[in-house]
Design an enzyme around this catalytic site. Structure first.
Site, PDB file in Angstrom:
ATOM      1  N   GLU A  57       0.813  -1.227   0.000  1.00  0.00           N
ATOM      2  CA  GLU A  57       0.000   0.000   0.000  1.00  0.00           C
ATOM      3  C   GLU A  57       0.842   1.271   0.000  1.00  0.00           C
ATOM      4  OE1 GLU A  57      -2.847  -0.636   3.189  1.00  0.00           O
ATOM      5  OE2 GLU A  57      -3.509  -2.522   2.312  1.00  0.00           O
ATOM      6  N   GLU A 105      -5.655 -10.798  -2.130  1.00  0.00           N
ATOM      7  CA  GLU A 105      -6.487 -10.746  -0.918  1.00  0.00           C
ATOM      8  C   GLU A 105      -7.968 -10.698  -1.273  1.00  0.00           C
ATOM      9  OE1 GLU A 105      -5.261  -7.452   1.621  1.00  0.00           O
ATOM     10  OE2 GLU A 105      -3.145  -7.807   1.222  1.00  0.00           O
ATOM     11  N   ASP A 150      -1.051  -3.643  -3.574  1.00  0.00           N
ATOM     12  CA  ASP A 150      -1.900  -2.477  -3.250  1.00  0.00           C
ATOM     13  C   ASP A 150      -3.371  -2.800  -3.489  1.00  0.00           C
ATOM     14  OD1 ASP A 150      -2.489   0.216  -2.426  1.00  0.00           O
ATOM     15  OD2 ASP A 150      -0.587   0.853  -3.308  1.00  0.00           O
TER      16      ASP A 150
HETATM   17  O1  9MR Z   1      -7.552  -8.940   7.618  1.00  0.00           O
HETATM   18  C1  9MR Z   1      -6.481  -8.355   8.352  1.00  0.00           C
HETATM   19  C2  9MR Z   1      -6.909  -8.076   9.776  1.00  0.00           C
HETATM   20  O2  9MR Z   1      -7.207  -9.288  10.438  1.00  0.00           O
HETATM   21  C3  9MR Z   1      -5.815  -7.329  10.498  1.00  0.00           C
HETATM   22  O3  9MR Z   1      -6.273  -6.954  11.786  1.00  0.00           O
HETATM   23  C4  9MR Z   1      -5.415  -6.071   9.721  1.00  0.00           C
HETATM   24  C5  9MR Z   1      -4.245  -5.368  10.382  1.00  0.00           C
HETATM   25  O4  9MR Z   1      -3.144  -6.216  10.422  1.00  0.00           O
HETATM   26  O5  9MR Z   1      -5.048  -6.416   8.400  1.00  0.00           O
HETATM   27  C6  9MR Z   1      -6.057  -7.063   7.668  1.00  0.00           C
HETATM   28  O6  9MR Z   1      -5.562  -7.406   6.392  1.00  0.00           O
HETATM   29  C7  9MR Z   1      -5.265  -6.318   5.526  1.00  0.00           C
HETATM   30  C8  9MR Z   1      -4.024  -6.690   4.751  1.00  0.00           C
HETATM   31  O7  9MR Z   1      -2.966  -7.011   5.606  1.00  0.00           O
HETATM   32  C9  9MR Z   1      -3.615  -5.566   3.817  1.00  0.00           C
HETATM   33  N1  9MR Z   1      -4.718  -5.203   2.954  1.00  0.00           N
HETATM   34  C10 9MR Z   1      -5.991  -4.922   3.612  1.00  0.00           C
HETATM   35  C11 9MR Z   1      -6.380  -6.086   4.507  1.00  0.00           C
HETATM   36  C12 9MR Z   1      -7.733  -5.831   5.147  1.00  0.00           C
HETATM   37  O8  9MR Z   1      -7.694  -4.720   5.980  1.00  0.00           O
END
Ligand code: 9MR
Length: 347
Positions: free
Chosen positions: A155, A262, A199
């Site tokens: 990101e 994702e 991203d």
């Molecule tokens: O799904 C993830 C959540 O459980 C965590 O608390 C959060 C912070 O670490 O991150 C979420 O995953 C994110 C990913 O790492 C990056 N892209 C967006 C995802 C959803 O917020």
């Protein structure tokens, strides 16, 4: 499924039935996802979820790759005193080995995470650039030989697509330099892992996508060992038809492998007042478009297709809105129409 939820779905279906036939929200019968796809299929997972035998079985049966949902991030690994902990990510890595699944590392450098130990680094003891390098060497080095790839920088592009994000890393090491360095350090730690730039909203915002692609080109021009592009694909069921196809084709234009990294398709984030049956039908359409767009890539550019969880019950989106159901399997682990739509589109 709870009675009330069944009732809600039932009434939505009943309403919709007055217009035209709708796909049922019931479970479908389907071969394991990884048996259907000619590319690696992944899911995000948390180490505690592996204690759930039903979920562990569903994962082992359906996917060939695991991404730790949060336990390979600084928020877990870096402790306040600057020490590192790896017990949870190690458990995920062990599960992957045991079930012969690939491991995908997520994520090394993320603007959203700047642990106290870094923010308050006592520079008399260790210089910031050294601490940064040490971190990347320790984490990537630990899974060297197992992790097939890493989201090195996550990101990086600003929300509106105008330039890059500001972060502790950009302020301390330079807006471009901290990224260039991260790829070099990751490569130093593992000569074989594929190193990704990852991203989101790249299908919603063509301008953000253009900035993302320019950044990738600039990293390559600067000699950074960038080996692939990740498009998170957190989308909603009302995503405009064609947007995913355009995004995936555009991202592939640099010739690098693509990771749909994702994916989930939120019902709750779709705008307007729509019946659940309509949202479910649209969700299938969106998953199908993603599968088709991914299949349209040359085989060598299909790195992997990762869902951000398998069962709705574990989705981060459900923690946001309890009625959301963004994934391919319902709370009980039964394949949903969206799973059939994704699978059908691979043919
Ligand atoms: O799904 C993830 C959540 O459980 C965590 O608390 C959060 C912070 O670490 O991150 C979420 O995953 C994110 C990913 O790492 C990056 N892209 C967006 C995802 C959803 O917020």
């Amino acid at each position: 499924m709870s009675l009330s939820r069944r009732a809600v779905i039932g009434s939505a279906l009943a309403l919709a039935a007055c217009e035209r036939p709708r796909p049922s929200a019931a479970a479908v019968s389907l071969a394991p996802l990884k048996a259907l796809a000619p590319f690696p299929v992944g899911t995000a997972v948390q180490s505690a979820q592996l204690q759930d035998a039903a979920l562990a079985g569903l994962i082992a049966e359906n996917v060939s790759q695991l991404t730790p949902e949060w336990e390979m991030k600084m928020e877990y690994i870096v402790q306040d005193d600057g020490g590192f902990r790896f017990d949870a990510p190690d458990r995920i890595a062990a599960f992957a080995r045991e079930h012969r699944l690939r491991l995908f590392g997520h994520t090394l450098v993320w603007y959203a995470q700047s642990p106290k130990a870094f923010a308050e680094l006592d520079e008399r003891r260790v210089a910031f650039p050294d601490a940064y390098r040490n971190y990347i060497l320790a984490v990537v080095g630990r899974y060297r030989g197992q992790a097939v790839g890493w989201d090195v920088v996550n990101e990086a592009v600003a929300e509106d697509g105008e330039g890059w994000r500001d972060s502790l890393w950009s302020r301390k090491l330079g807006p471009f330099e901290h990224m260039r360095l991260a790829y070099h350090h990751a490569r130093e730690a593992d000569p074989d892992a594929a190193l990704f730039l990852n991203d989101y909203n790249l299908e919603y915002l063509p301008k953000k996508r253009a900035t993302f692609l320019k950044l990738a080109e600039r990293l390559l021009a600067a000699g950074a060992p960038l080996s692939g592009l990740g498009t998170q694909t957190h989308v909603a069921a009302d995503l405009e038809p064609g947007a995913l196809k355009a995004a995936i084709a555009d991202l592939a234009s640099l010739g690098l492998p693509i990771h749909v990294s994702e994916m989930d398709v939120s019902l709750a984030r779709a705008k307007g007042f729509r019946s659940r049956a309509d949202l479910v039908a649209d969700q299938g359409r969106v998953y199908a478009e993603a599968a088709r767009a991914f299949m349209d890539l040359p085989a060598a550019q299909r790195f992997a297709f990762t869902f951000w969880g398998l069962r709705d019950a574990e989705s981060w989106l459900k923690r946001e809105k309890a009625w959301d159901a963004p994934l391919l399997f319902d709370d009980m682990g039964r394949a949903k129409p969206a799973a059939a739509a994704w699978a059908d589109a691979l043919r």
